[in-house]
Design a protein around this motif. Structure first.
Motif, PDB file in Angstrom:
ATOM      1  N   GLU A 211      57.966 -20.799  -3.861  1.00  0.00           N
ATOM      2  CA  GLU A 211      56.751 -20.744  -4.717  1.00  0.00           C
ATOM      3  C   GLU A 211      55.805 -19.979  -3.764  1.00  0.00           C
ATOM      4  OE1 GLU A 211      55.092 -24.604  -6.273  1.00  0.00           O
ATOM      5  OE2 GLU A 211      53.334 -23.886  -5.451  1.00  0.00           O
ATOM      6  N   CYS A 212      55.129 -18.948  -4.461  1.00  0.00           N
ATOM      7  CA  CYS A 212      54.293 -18.173  -3.423  1.00  0.00           C
ATOM      8  C   CYS A 212      53.070 -19.401  -2.762  1.00  0.00           C
ATOM      9  CB  CYS A 212      53.417 -17.145  -4.473  1.00  0.00           C
ATOM     10  SG  CYS A 212      52.117 -16.219  -3.497  1.00  0.00           S
TER      11      CYS A 212
ATOM     12  N   ALA B  16      51.201 -19.783  -6.667  1.00  0.00           N
ATOM     13  CA  ALA B  16      52.089 -20.457  -7.001  1.00  0.00           C
ATOM     14  C   ALA B  16      53.258 -19.847  -8.086  1.00  0.00           C
ATOM     15  CB  ALA B  16      51.559 -21.829  -7.683  1.00  0.00           C
ATOM     16  N   SER B  17      53.376 -18.634  -7.873  1.00  0.00           N
ATOM     17  CA  SER B  17      54.419 -17.748  -8.898  1.00  0.00           C
ATOM     18  C   SER B  17      55.547 -18.008  -8.259  1.00  0.00           C
ATOM     19  CB  SER B  17      54.174 -16.368  -8.812  1.00  0.00           C
ATOM     20  OG  SER B  17      53.402 -16.034  -9.701  1.00  0.00           O
ATOM     21  N   LYS B  18      56.874 -18.347  -8.865  1.00  0.00           N
ATOM     22  CA  LYS B  18      58.202 -18.848  -8.323  1.00  0.00           C
ATOM     23  C   LYS B  18      59.146 -17.894  -8.254  1.00  0.00           C
ATOM     24  CE  LYS B  18      57.470 -23.729  -9.100  1.00  0.00           C
ATOM     25  NZ  LYS B  18      57.768 -24.777 -10.074  1.00  0.00           N
TER      26      LYS B  18
ATOM     27  N   THR C 131      45.974 -24.225 -10.837  1.00  0.00           N
ATOM     28  CA  THR C 131      47.358 -24.668 -10.726  1.00  0.00           C
ATOM     29  C   THR C 131      47.506 -25.785 -11.795  1.00  0.00           C
ATOM     30  OG1 THR C 131      47.135 -23.692  -8.806  1.00  0.00           O
ATOM     31  CG2 THR C 131      48.885 -25.096  -9.124  1.00  0.00           C
TER      32      THR C 131
ATOM     33  N   GLU D  46      64.469 -21.575  -4.945  1.00  0.00           N
ATOM     34  CA  GLU D  46      63.228 -20.885  -5.465  1.00  0.00           C
ATOM     35  C   GLU D  46      62.320 -21.044  -4.367  1.00  0.00           C
ATOM     36  OE1 GLU D  46      62.374 -20.715 -10.254  1.00  0.00           O
ATOM     37  OE2 GLU D  46      61.813 -22.666  -9.027  1.00  0.00           O
TER      38      GLU D  46
ATOM     39  N   CYS E  64      54.489 -10.929  -2.128  1.00  0.00           N
ATOM     40  CA  CYS E  64      54.486 -11.425  -3.265  1.00  0.00           C
ATOM     41  C   CYS E  64      54.062  -9.984  -4.072  1.00  0.00           C
ATOM     42  CB  CYS E  64      53.533 -12.559  -3.544  1.00  0.00           C
ATOM     43  SG  CYS E  64      53.275 -13.054  -5.208  1.00  0.00           S
TER      44      CYS E  64
ATOM     45  N   SER F  19      57.265 -17.410 -13.332  1.00  0.00           N
ATOM     46  CA  SER F  19      55.785 -18.126 -13.644  1.00  0.00           C
ATOM     47  C   SER F  19      54.704 -17.192 -13.294  1.00  0.00           C
ATOM     48  CB  SER F  19      55.873 -19.337 -12.964  1.00  0.00           C
ATOM     49  OG  SER F  19      54.456 -19.993 -12.814  1.00  0.00           O
TER      50      SER F  19
ATOM     51  N   GLU G  54      50.525 -26.014 -14.495  1.00  0.00           N
ATOM     52  CA  GLU G  54      51.643 -26.992 -14.186  1.00  0.00           C
ATOM     53  C   GLU G  54      51.704 -28.269 -15.116  1.00  0.00           C
ATOM     54  OE1 GLU G  54      52.324 -26.266  -9.391  1.00  0.00           O
ATOM     55  OE2 GLU G  54      51.369 -28.091 -10.075  1.00  0.00           O
TER      56      GLU G  54
ATOM     57  N   TRP H  22      56.770 -22.176  -0.477  1.00  0.00           N
ATOM     58  CA  TRP H  22      57.110 -23.546  -0.709  1.00  0.00           C
ATOM     59  C   TRP H  22      58.553 -23.231  -1.204  1.00  0.00           C
ATOM     60  CZ3 TRP H  22      53.517 -28.044  -2.475  1.00  0.00           C
ATOM     61  CH2 TRP H  22      54.190 -29.239  -2.569  1.00  0.00           C
TER      62      TRP H  22
END
Ligand SMILES: Cc1cc2nc3c(=O)[nH]c(=O)nc-3n(C[C@H](O)[C@H](O)[C@H](O)COP(=O)(O)OP(=O)(O)OC[C@H]3O[C@@H](n4cnc5c(N)ncnc54)[C@H](O)[C@@H]3O)c2cc1C
Ligand code: FES
Lengths: 394, 115
Positions: B60-61, B65-67, A294, B58, B42, B77, A298, B53
C-alpha cells in the motif's frame, strides 16, 4: 435486495458501488449525484489542480473503461427520503422523480461552511467542489493579495499553493493556534510555522467581523478592528455534513448520520459512509465524523458487507483514521485520535528541521502519530497503531 | 544486467529496500518468504513504495493508499490508475539480485532525456 441506491457520487459513493459489485451484489444499482461530473478526486483541488499542474482529466476516480453496470443519475440532487418498511424506501429527487430502493447507501459528503453575506461579493470563495476550484483558480491567476479565513488544512493548503503562484498571502485563524483540533495545540503550532517559513502572514486569535467591498471584495475586517486589504478571499472554515435532505426521514442525525461501527443507521437497509457519516468509534467510545479521504475510500466495504448481510455480518474494525496534507512542499501525515492523548513527544528528527515524527500517548499507550516529512517511519507507526487498536477492539 | 540488491539475511520478512537505479526499484521480502521487485515510485505521485505498508503480496502506497500487487504490478485502488513495472528477482548464495525489465517505461525516460 433488488435495488440499491447510492446517494452521493463522490469517493465514498463510488467506493460503495465498487464494494457492492465486488461482494457479489448483482441487482439494480442506482448512483445519484448532485453534481453533473463523474466521480472526481478532491484533494488535488487545493494542491496540484489549483496550482494548474494537472487538468480535470487527472482528477477522475474511475478507472478507464470501468463499468459498474449502474444507472447514473448525475446532476440531480436527492431532496428527501421516505423510509418504508425494511424492504422499501424512496429517494425523492429534485426533478420530481423518485427512486425506489431496498437498500440505500448515504454518501452525500459535506458542504463548505460560508460566512454570512459572503455570497454577494465577487472574489470570495469556498473550496469543496470542482466548480469552486475552477473559479478560485481563475481568481488566483489575477495575482495580488489573498486573505484566507481559517487556518485548517484546506486553508493552509490554499495559502501554500497561492504563495507558490506568487500571491501575497495572509491567513486569519480565530483560535489561538491553527490545527489545534486535529493535532493538538503543541503540534498544531509547530506545523503552522511552515506559513512563516514561506513568507505567509498568520494572524491568530481574531475572528472575522465582515467582508468589505462593493461588487468585488476589497477587505477583510477583523473582530479587533484591523482591516486587511484583499483582492481574493478564501473562506476555509470547515464543512457541515450533507444531511439536510434527510430531515424528517426518521434517521438519527446529529452532526452527520449516526451509525454503528459498521456504518449501519438506525433504520434497517440503510447505511451511511464518508464525510456525512458519524460512525461509532470503539477506540474512543463515541461517534465521530471522520472527514478524510482514506476513510471515505475504505470504510464503505464494511458498510456494504453489513448491508448485504442484512445486518448480521460482523465486519473487521476499520483502521484508525488517517490523513495527509501537503503544504509548502512538506508532507504532513497523521493517524489516530489526538484528542485522546495526555502527552505528545517528538521521537525522531527535530521540529526545527521541519522533519520529525511525534507520538501521542494516553496513559503511556500510543493513540496517534504525526509525521512531517517522515514517510517511512510514519508508515511503521501507523501500522503499529492499527494492530494495537485491532487487539483492543477485538 | 543483474543488479545486486542486498543479502537476503539483511532483509527481514515484512521489510523492503530501495535500489537507487534509474528508475529506482523496491525489493520486498514478504511474510511468506517470497522476494519481489517493482518500480519504487508510485504511479500516482512522488512516493516511495518501499516506504509503504506490505501486506501479503500487496504493498500500500505510504501516501494515498493505492495498492499494488507485487506479482503483477497491477493497481487495484484509486487514486493511482497505472500499474508499476515488475522486475525479476534472483537469489544466489544468499544474495538478492534484480534483473530490471527493459520496458517502454525506461524508453520513455531516455526519450525525455532523463536517463
Ligand atoms: C479541497 C479539498 C482538499 C482535500 N484534501 C485532503 C487531503 O489532502 N487529505 C485527506 O485525507 N483528505 C482531503 N480532503 C477530504 C476528502 O476529499 C474527503 O474526505 C472526501 O472527498 C469525502 O468523500 P465523500 O464521498 O464522503 O464526500 P464528498 O467528496 O463531499 O462527496 C459527496 C458528494 O455527494 C453529493 N451530494 C451532496 N448532497 C447530495 C444530495 N442531496 N443528492 C445527491 N448528491 C448529493 C455532492 O455533490 C458530492 O459530489 C480534501 C477535501 C477537499 C474539499
Ligand atoms: S502517491 Fe501513491 S497513491 Fe498517491
Amino acid at each position: 435486495m433488488k435495488t440499491v441506491a447510492v446517494v452521493g457520487a463522490s469517493l465514498a459513493g463510488l467506493s460503495a458501488a465498487r464494494s457492492l459489485r465486488e461482494q457479489g451484489y448483482d441487482g439494480r444499482l442506482v448512483l445519484i449525484g448532485g453534481e453533473p461530473h463523474r466521480p472526481y478526486d478532491r484533494p488535488p483541488l487545493s494542491k496540484e489542480f489549483l496550482a494548474g499542474e494537472i487538468d480535470e482529466d487527472a482528477l477522475a476516480l474511475e478507472a478507464e473503461g470501468e463499468d459498474l453496470a449502474a444507472v447514473w443519475e448525475l446532476g440531480v440532487r436527492a431532496v428527501g427520503l421516505d423510509t418504508g418498511s425494511w424492504a422499501e424506501h424512496h429517494v425523492r429527487l429534485a426533478d420530481g422523480r423518485s427512486v425506489r430502493a431496498h437498500g440505500i447507501v448515504i454518501a452525500t459528503g459535506a458542504a463548505a461552511r460560508t460566512l454570512p453575506a459572503s455570497e454577494r461579493l465577487d472574489g470570495v470563495h469556498v473550496l469543496r467542489t470542482l466548480d469552486d476550484a475552477r473559479a478560485l483558480r481563475a481568481d488566483l491567476a489575477r495575482g495580488g493579495r489573498l486573505v484566507v479565513v481559517g487556518g485548517g488544512f484546506i486553508g493552509a493548503e490554499v495559502a501554500s499553493t497561492a504563495r507558490r503562484l506568487g500571491l501575497d498571502v495572509t491567513v486569519v485563524e480565530a483560535a489561538p493556534t491553527p490545527l489545534a483540533g486535529p493535532l493538538g495545540t503543541q503540534m498544531g503550532s509547530l506545523v503552522s510555522r511552515l506559513h512563516a517559513d514561506h513568507g505567509v502572514r498568520l494572524l491568530c486569535g481574531t475572528g472575522v467581523r465582515a467582508l468589505a467591498g462593493t461588487g468585488r471584495v476589497e477587505a477583510v475586517v477583523l473582530d479587533d478592528g484591523r482591516r486587511l486589504g484583499a483582492d481574493t478571499v478564501v473562506v476555509g472554515v470547515g464543512a457541515r455534513p450533507g444531511t439536510d435532505w434527510l430531515a424528517g426521514s426518521g434517521l438519527d442525525l446529529d452532526d452527520g448520520v449516526r451509525c454503528d461501527a459498521a456504518g449501519r443507521t438506525n433504520i434497517p437497509g440503510i447505511v451511511a459512509v464518508g464525510d456525512c457519516a458519524a460512525w461509532y468509534e470503539p477506540a474512543v467510545g463515541a461517534h465521530r465524523r471522520v472527514e478524510h479521504w482514506t476513510g471515505a475510500r475504505e470504510r464503505p466495504a464494511a458498510a456494504v458487507a453489513a448491508l448485504l448481510s442484512g445486518g448480521r455480518g460482523v465486519p473487521e474494525p476499520p483502521r484508525p483514521p488517517y490523513f495527509w496534507s501537503d503544504q509548502y512542499g512538506s508532507r504532513i501525515q497523521f493517524a489516530g485520535y489526538a484528542a485522546e492523548a495526555d502527552s505528545v513527544t517528538v521521537e525522531e528528527g527535530a521540529a526545527a528541521d521541519r522533519s520529525f515524527l511525534a507520538v501521542y500517548r494516553s496513559a503511556g499507550r500510543p493513540v496517534a502519530v504525526l509525521g512531517l516529512n517522515q514517510t517511512r517511519l510514519f508508515t511503521r507507526w501507523r501500522r503499529r497503531l492499527a494492530t494495537a487498536e485491532a487487539r483492543t477492539a477485538g | 544486467m543483474k543488479i545486486p540488491a542486498c543479502r537476503l539475511a539483511d532483509l527481514p520478512r515484512g521489510e523492503a529496500c530501495r535500489l537507487d537505479s534509474d528508475p529506482p526499484i523496491a525489493v520486498f521480502h514478504t511474510e511468506d518468504g517470497e522476494v519481489y521487485a517493482i518500480d519504487d515510485t508510485c504511479t500516482h505521485q512522488d512516493a516511495s513504495l518501499s516506504d509503504g505498508w506490505l501486506e501479503g503480496c500487496e504493498v500500500e502506497c505510504p501516501l494515498h493508499a493505492s495498492k499494488f500487487d507485487l506479482r503483477t504490478g497491477g493497481v487495484d485502488s484509486p487514486p493511482a490508475k497505472r500499474p508499476v513495472r515488475t522486475h525479476q528477482v534472483l537469489v544466489e548464495d544468499g544474495m538478492v539480485y534484480v534483473l530490471p525489465s527493459p520496458t517502454p517505461c525506461a524508453a520513455v525516460h531516455r526519450a525525455e532525456g532523463r536517463a
